[in-house]
Design an enzyme around this catalytic site. Sequence first.
Site, PDB file in Angstrom:
ATOM      1  N   GLU A 104       0.837  -1.204   0.000  1.00 62.68           N
ATOM      2  CA  GLU A 104       0.000   0.000   0.000  1.00 62.68           C
ATOM      3  C   GLU A 104       0.871   1.251   0.000  1.00 62.68           C
ATOM      4  OE1 GLU A 104      -3.459   2.203   2.626  1.00 62.68           O
ATOM      5  OE2 GLU A 104      -1.923   0.977   3.584  1.00 62.68           O
ATOM      6  N   ILE A 138      -5.078   8.489  -1.769  1.00 62.04           N
ATOM      7  CA  ILE A 138      -4.943   7.605  -2.929  1.00 62.04           C
ATOM      8  C   ILE A 138      -5.303   8.320  -4.225  1.00 62.04           C
ATOM      9  CG2 ILE A 138      -7.297   6.690  -2.705  1.00 62.04           C
ATOM     10  CD1 ILE A 138      -6.214   3.983  -3.619  1.00 62.04           C
ATOM     11  N   THR A 172      -4.884   3.970   5.713  1.00 63.91           N
ATOM     12  CA  THR A 172      -3.872   4.933   5.276  1.00 63.91           C
ATOM     13  C   THR A 172      -4.061   5.378   3.832  1.00 63.91           C
ATOM     14  OG1 THR A 172      -2.342   3.116   4.752  1.00 63.91           O
ATOM     15  CG2 THR A 172      -2.166   4.127   6.933  1.00 63.91           C
ATOM     16  N   CYS A 173      -4.783   4.605   3.023  1.00 62.84           N
ATOM     17  CA  CYS A 173      -5.080   5.038   1.651  1.00 62.84           C
ATOM     18  C   CYS A 173      -5.878   6.335   1.652  1.00 62.84           C
ATOM     19  CB  CYS A 173      -5.888   3.981   0.912  1.00 62.84           C
ATOM     20  SG  CYS A 173      -5.011   2.469   0.518  1.00 62.84           S
ATOM     21  N   PHE A 174      -6.681   6.505   2.713  1.00 67.78           N
ATOM     22  CA  PHE A 174      -7.628   7.625   2.738  1.00 67.78           C
ATOM     23  C   PHE A 174      -7.370   8.567   3.911  1.00 67.78           C
ATOM     24  CE2 PHE A 174      -9.737   3.729   1.176  1.00 67.78           C
ATOM     25  CZ  PHE A 174      -9.903   4.090  -0.147  1.00 67.78           C
TER      26      PHE A 174
END
Length: 462
Positions: A236, A405, A428-430
């Site tokens: 990620e 992201i 953590t993507c968002f």
Amino acid sequence: MRRRSSTSVSMDLSLAPVTSEETPFQSASPDGKPLEAQLPFLRFAERHRRLVNVLIQQNVQLLLEGPLTQLMRTPRLIDFDNKRAFFRSQVRSASDRYHGSLRIHVRREHIFEDSFHQLRSKTPEEMRGKLSVQFHSEEGIDAGGVTREWYQVMARETFNPNISLFVPTGGSTFQPNPNSIVQNDEARGTNHLDFFKFVGRVVGKALYDGQLIDAYFTRSFYKHMLGQPLTYQDIEGVDPEYFKNLTWLLEHDMTDVVDLNFVEEVDYFGRVEHVELKPGGRDIKVTNENKREYVDLVAEHRMTTAIRAQIQAFLKGFWEMVPRDLISMFNDHELELLISGLPEIDVDDLRANTDYHGYSPASPVIQYFWEVVREMDKEDLALLVQFVTGTSKVPLEGFKALQGIGGPQKFQIHKAYGSQQKLPAAHTCFNQLDLVEYESKEQLRDRLMLALHEGATGFGFG
């Protein structure tokens, strides 16, 4: 995707690190006793962690002699501040044996190239000498300030896209460029791996000298530096969109939907090549039964196999400067703070750039949260930002420029459901933090601090 707490049952299959050597803190305890003999003390240390760390703070040498040496078996029980103090004490002790000087004269506009050619032939012992830097055509005697500037300029140049050694990833982090071979120069007798070893030495010397540098690597690269195994979720931090695709693959029925084989496409200077992820991979179709193996192998390829030579060269230089047994007491999040320092986090700026979903700014749990955050010290604030965003680096423009992201993405707090014993989780993507509706400020603090200190290493699906 959410971060898992240490109390969760892991479903991750670890990927092989670059080296299979066991780290020293995974081996026998300092006094040679088997782990079973240490368990009563470790249970005591777990229950009385705050008291134990107060004792260490008063005298870090307790980690070298007496019963507290057993904590080196479980360094997670040692606070970051104490680990850092112990690390510095051991480095200072080692540096007392080296009294030489290391003088370089560099052109500011060619600082990387000049530094490389002047330092590449130095032995590890010579590299531990006191660094003195002179910038060409610039007056001033180096009393420490010029050296600090050299480290900062070197860090910027290391990630300069024109040098092609590292590439930016989904956030504000970097990892080795799989096509760094473009830096080979036969006429000058250098190749890209020489540069990676040099960069490893510079990062290691910064740690050795107690200098902070503006260098933020991917989570997987920090794990390589520590000799720790990787999990596929670590991708990620390399490519959030690709991680999202792998997540979809694992969570859905693949029958008649996706046509994949055990092959990875590689872009080699505009020419697409196909690399088999396992022998005969071109002829092996990815199915529901073997898709987990495919995900592990493709993640391992991107984070390790495709850049294995670059990682090994960097580590060779890095470990020449920093004893591996000493650095391995840290986890990947702590190593970032050790290299780059604690960020200056403006809580007012963070709060002003936070969105809420399922809660409002007036919700009691949100009020509790910001009260707890304001009471945090620098270390815990940095861990919070790491936990939610994947890195402690704060954008120069402040939290309004935080990236997710799909581009700019504010810090988010979402309402979660379930037991109040549930730990906060992060996507953590968002840049997203999930909080259940805790009944008190004290309960929120306890669950949040447990998540930050015990649940910040490793990922899983919830």
